[in-house]
Design a protein around this motif. Structure first.
Motif, mmCIF file in Angstrom:
data_model
loop_
_atom_site.group_PDB
_atom_site.id
_atom_site.type_symbol
_atom_site.label_atom_id
_atom_site.label_comp_id
_atom_site.label_asym_id
_atom_site.label_seq_id
_atom_site.Cartn_x
_atom_site.Cartn_y
_atom_site.Cartn_z
ATOM 1 N N TRP A 50 61.033 12.907 -36.275
ATOM 2 C CA TRP A 50 61.154 12.262 -35.165
ATOM 3 C C TRP A 50 61.717 13.363 -33.939
ATOM 4 C CZ3 TRP A 50 59.550 8.031 -33.483
ATOM 5 C CH2 TRP A 50 59.355 6.704 -34.473
ATOM 6 N N LYS A 88 56.572 10.408 -33.522
ATOM 7 C CA LYS A 88 56.432 9.750 -32.056
ATOM 8 C C LYS A 88 55.028 8.895 -32.023
ATOM 9 C CE LYS A 88 59.810 12.996 -30.009
ATOM 10 N NZ LYS A 88 59.793 13.901 -29.127
ATOM 11 N N THR A 91 52.267 7.107 -37.282
ATOM 12 C CA THR A 91 53.103 6.389 -38.195
ATOM 13 C C THR A 91 53.164 7.040 -39.483
ATOM 14 O OG1 THR A 91 51.206 4.955 -38.705
ATOM 15 C CG2 THR A 91 52.492 4.255 -36.792
ATOM 16 N N ARG A 94 56.289 9.261 -40.089
ATOM 17 C CA ARG A 94 57.670 8.376 -40.033
ATOM 18 C C ARG A 94 58.431 8.142 -41.220
ATOM 19 N NH1 ARG A 94 56.077 4.281 -35.205
ATOM 20 N NH2 ARG A 94 55.298 5.682 -33.690
ATOM 21 N N SER A 99 61.127 2.625 -37.356
ATOM 22 C CA SER A 99 61.642 2.361 -36.074
ATOM 23 C C SER A 99 63.046 3.389 -35.815
ATOM 24 C CB SER A 99 61.986 0.907 -35.792
ATOM 25 O OG SER A 99 60.991 0.269 -35.870
ATOM 26 N N TYR A 100 62.789 4.374 -35.083
ATOM 27 C CA TYR A 100 63.844 5.277 -34.679
ATOM 28 C C TYR A 100 65.052 4.513 -34.251
ATOM 29 C CZ TYR A 100 66.396 9.003 -32.727
ATOM 30 O OH TYR A 100 67.424 9.924 -32.254
ATOM 31 N N ILE A 102 66.786 2.404 -35.538
ATOM 32 C CA ILE A 102 66.934 1.090 -36.120
ATOM 33 C C ILE A 102 66.999 1.318 -37.565
ATOM 34 C CG2 ILE A 102 65.890 -1.324 -36.385
ATOM 35 C CD1 ILE A 102 64.878 -1.083 -33.332
ATOM 36 N N ASP A 103 65.881 2.035 -37.985
ATOM 37 C CA ASP A 103 65.904 2.101 -39.432
ATOM 38 C C ASP A 103 66.679 3.362 -39.865
ATOM 39 O OD1 ASP A 103 64.189 -0.031 -39.899
ATOM 40 O OD2 ASP A 103 62.268 1.149 -39.538
ATOM 41 N N LYS A 213 67.575 -7.651 -37.275
ATOM 42 C CA LYS A 213 66.794 -7.535 -36.023
ATOM 43 C C LYS A 213 67.739 -7.939 -34.855
ATOM 44 C CE LYS A 213 62.678 -9.509 -33.303
ATOM 45 N NZ LYS A 213 62.156 -7.768 -33.157
ATOM 46 N N PRO A 219 62.091 -4.021 -27.827
ATOM 47 C CA PRO A 219 62.878 -3.175 -28.695
ATOM 48 C C PRO A 219 64.030 -2.822 -27.805
ATOM 49 C CG PRO A 219 60.743 -2.515 -28.661
ATOM 50 C CD PRO A 219 60.672 -3.370 -27.395
ATOM 51 N N LEU A 268 59.173 7.301 -26.522
ATOM 52 C CA LEU A 268 58.511 6.114 -27.221
ATOM 53 C C LEU A 268 57.934 5.078 -26.206
ATOM 54 C CD1 LEU A 268 60.598 5.903 -30.491
ATOM 55 C CD2 LEU A 268 58.083 6.878 -30.562
#
Length: 270
Positions: A50, A88, A91, A94, A99-100, A102-103, A213, A219, A268
């Motif tokens: 990332w 970025k 996929t 990753r 989701s950077y 978030i995950d 979420k 986002p 992003l």
């Protein structure tokens, strides 16, 4: 088999107290490739995790930025996280940190690559020497918050092909994943079992909350994620003494630490 090397630079600014982490198959203290084209030409691998491409590492007190190395299964590492590609824009690079912020963040994705260093009788290497690591693993765990997806990825990459039935020994390896935050907290609070149980229970609640979420059509941005994470850390500060908090998290209670890199979130959005 290949040796995997872990590196750090200050995250998103030279004075940041948090480290960005990434993994390579080469020792940049000896071979500082200038760009990813040179890495590919040498048939080596760089997992951006990332971040951006870095020829070499370096943080205050650790000029090379080297934080560890261990032999691992290159084919598994490549399967878990695609190397030589930006997270970025690709996929597959990753892992299951879809989701950077978030995950998970770079620490969790670097750990996913390093899971390939798991061997019989030894745990996989992690980037636990990185600054800010206790904070990120309190919030996101060792391998991120997409637990079901991560386990499925492990099962697929460890077998000959996806959906292959794995030997019982491999299934056991997947079931027993390292938890660096819990291990560290146990060391600090070894003489206070009740407080330890409360902290780990809070950590479970934090992970559950962080995995939810966030309402809205768009986002969340870095400012919102960092504010949420600060609030969750403040809950731990309310539970612990200032000294206990410092020993566990490496920072003073109430100090603001932004784990989510706003520059990555901005890129992003471009």
């Amino acid at each position: 088999m290949s040796t995997l090397f872990a590196w750090v630079v200050p995250a998103y600014s030279s004075g940041s107290p948090v480290d960005h982490t990434w993994i390579t198959t080469y020792d940049s203290r000896k071979h500082a490739y200038p760009d990813i084209a040179a890495v590919k030409k040498a048939k080596e691998a760089n997992w951006y995790c990332w971040g951006s491409f870095h020829p070499k590492g370096g943080v205050p007190g650790n000029p090379p930025g080297f934080i560890g190395s261990k032999t691992g299964d290159r084919s598994i590492a490549d399967c878990l996280v695609l190397p030589n590609a930006s997270s970025k824009t690709n996929t597959a690079a990753r892992g299951t940190i879809f989701s950077y912020g978030i995950d998970g963040v770079c620490h969790q994705l670097a750990n996913q690559v390093l899971y390939a260093t798991k061997a019989a009788g030894s745990l996989p290497m992690t980037v636990k020497a990185a600054r800010g690591y206790a904070i990120s693993t309190f919030l996101y765990g060792t391998y991120g918050l997409q637990h079901a997806a991560w386990k499925a990825k492990l099962m697929a990459c460890a077998g000959a092909k996806p959906m292959t039935k794995l030997p019982s020994a491999m299934e056991e390896r997947v079931e027993h994943l390292p938890d660096d935050f819990a291990d560290h907290a146990r060391q600090v609070l070894s003489d206070k079992p009740e407080l330890l149980d409360q902290l780990l229970a809070l950590r479970t609640e934090v992970n559950t909350f962080a995995a939810q979420k966030i309402p809205g059509f768009f986002p969340p941005d870095a400012a919102l994620l960092n504010a949420r994470n600060q609030h969750l850390l403040d809950q731990a500060a309310a539970l612990l003494s200032p000294d206990e908090f410092h020993q566990i998290f490496g920072m003073e209670p109430g100090a603001r630490i932004d784990i989510v890199d706003p520059t990555i979130m901005e890129q992003l959005d471009e």
